[in-house]
Write a protein that holds these residues in place. Structure first.
Motif, mmCIF file in Angstrom:
data_model
loop_
_atom_site.group_PDB
_atom_site.id
_atom_site.type_symbol
_atom_site.label_atom_id
_atom_site.label_comp_id
_atom_site.label_asym_id
_atom_site.label_seq_id
_atom_site.Cartn_x
_atom_site.Cartn_y
_atom_site.Cartn_z
ATOM 1 N N VAL A 92 0.487 39.774 11.130
ATOM 2 C CA VAL A 92 -0.686 40.296 11.693
ATOM 3 C C VAL A 92 -2.006 39.293 11.704
ATOM 4 N N SER A 101 -6.626 46.348 11.283
ATOM 5 C CA SER A 101 -6.187 45.282 12.283
ATOM 6 C C SER A 101 -6.748 45.607 13.681
ATOM 7 N N PHE A 131 2.783 40.954 15.411
ATOM 8 C CA PHE A 131 1.653 42.045 16.082
ATOM 9 C C PHE A 131 1.419 41.513 17.226
ATOM 10 N N TYR A 153 0.626 46.534 19.375
ATOM 11 C CA TYR A 153 -0.789 46.921 18.958
ATOM 12 C C TYR A 153 -1.019 48.068 19.954
#
Ligand SMILES: CC(=O)[C@@H](O)[C@H](O)COP(=O)(O)O
Ligand SMILES: NCC(=O)COP(=O)(O)O
Length: 238
Positions: A92, A101, A131, A153
């Motif tokens: 990530v 995030s 991600f 995401y």
């Protein structure tokens, strides 16, 4: 079948609030598995605001489903993952001070870096996921990194759903999943998924292998109980 991996970051947040061991993170993880949870996800951040690096080591010894460790692949994180050897690592691109995030990887710009990191983890038998936003170009470039999977995401979907615009919100994810499948990538998803929005996402996005859900699940459990909420998610993911 889409697996439910429960992110237990927020259980660690509560535990850390008093400096003790209540709630017991390891017991919570074991209970979640006993309730039917099909994986445990943690996201140890550099400031260890919730999950501590030692938690990752301890969880590895007791998790019997799958352990997924998420994080920005800085050297400290890479060393932890190579030591713990979880079932899956999810990369990530979080800034150290990010409250949570907030973006997927630019897999074109960071291709060489991602290739190296992914090779390092795969050579140790760790399944890799990166991600990404639901952007076909980013998804196609993700395949060039050698990663096993991507994690879509899903914040933009959750926001659209909350604004009664779920069809438009889910469309890029359905497209990205089709593109990912065509290039041989496994598909995970997560961030801001909830009891309210997860069923429509599951019904709309093909080839979905796993969702990792934490913040909403823990909040919902405050009202409806952890065992009940885990099973409500499992029923929505059938
Ligand atoms: C990558 C992702 O969406 C989750 O790991 C999320 O970042 C949870 O992190 P926090 O629990 O710190 O918000
Ligand atoms: N990868 C997403 C995750 O682990 C949990 O995200 P959230 O449900 O806490 O937003």
């Amino acid at each position: 079948m889409t697996k439910l991996s429960v992110n237990i970051n927020k259980i660690a947040t509560l535990r850390n609030a008093r400096g003790g061991n209540l709630p017991n993170l390891l017991k919570s993880a074991k209970d979640i598995e006993d309730f039917g949870g099909q994986g445990i996800t943690i996201h140890p951040r550099p400031d260890e605001r919730h999950i501590r690096y030692q938690d990752a080591r301890d969880l590895k010894k007791i998790v019997t489903t799958e352990l997924n460790i998420e994080g920005n692949p800085v050297s400290k994180f890479i060393d932890l993952v190579l030591e713990v050897k979880p079932d899956q690592v999810t990369l990530v691109p979080d800034a150290e001070d990010a409250i949570t995030s907030n973006a997927g990887w630019d897999t074109i710009k960071h291709l060489d870096f991602l290739k190296d990191v992914i090779e390092t983890f795969k050579s140790e038998g760790i399944r890799t996921s990166i991600f990404v936003d639901p952007d076909n170009e980013m998804v196609k470039a993700a395949a060039d990194t050698g990663t096993d999977r991507i994690e879509l995401y899903t914040e933009s979907y959750a926001l659209a759903y909350s604004k009664n615009d779920k069809e438009a919100g889910v469309a890029p994810f359905a497209e990205a999943a089709k593109s990912a499948h065509e290039v041989g990538l496994g598909i995970n998803a997560g961030h801001d998924l909830s009891l309210e929005n997860v069923k429509y996402f599951k019904e709309s996005v093909p080839h979905l292998l796993e969702v990792s859900i934490g913040h909403a699940l823990i909040c919902e459990s405050l009202y409806m109980g952890l065992e009940n909420v885990v099973n409500m998610y499992l029923n929505r993911l059938k």
